[in-house]
Design an enzyme around this catalytic site. Sequence first.
Site: not given
Length: 168
Positions: A18, A42, A94, A132
């Site tokens: 990040h 989530k 990504r 994460s």
Amino acid sequence: MKKVAVYPGSFDPITNGHLDLIERGLKIFDSIVIAVAANPGKKPLFTFEERLEMINASIEGHPMQSRIQVGSFNGLLVDYVSSIKANTILRGLRAISDFEYEFQMALMNRKLSTEIETLYLMTGMRWIYISSRIIKEVVMSGGCVTGLVSPAVEKRLAERLKEPNRSL
Ligand code: PNS
């Protein structure tokens, strides 16, 4: 007129991936607002306050700190972006696995507001494999994430995952 981008996410927790994206975004924008989703879909491992605290600790002393703001939102991201008079959402991409979700999110945000555009930057090669989620998984299984998150985040993770009955 200053160019501002909003970088939204759950940041549960913020990683060096990040931070790399923020640094690269600052080559394009005058400032970046890290927008923390207070109640992401989530269930987060860290509370909203903890996620904010880790972000602040991770950008503390950064050479570009004066150009990084930290904000938060509840509800629709586009409403938050408009409320601070910005018109660009910045996200990292990504590998292919991110694409479908990001594509859906960008198109939904465009449907919700035609004034706001989403800009994607490819994640730096060094961070392509981290998220994460995987960071939490590694720490949970006793692995080391030094160099992948800031020292403040590493400390928090170690403390949190040592708590009894704690799972992800
Ligand atoms: O780090 P994440 O979990 O990938 O971030 C996702 C986030 C929080 C940016 C996204 O879920 C979001 O914008 N949520 C707010 C609700 C919203 O605006 N939904 C419409 C776009 S999908």
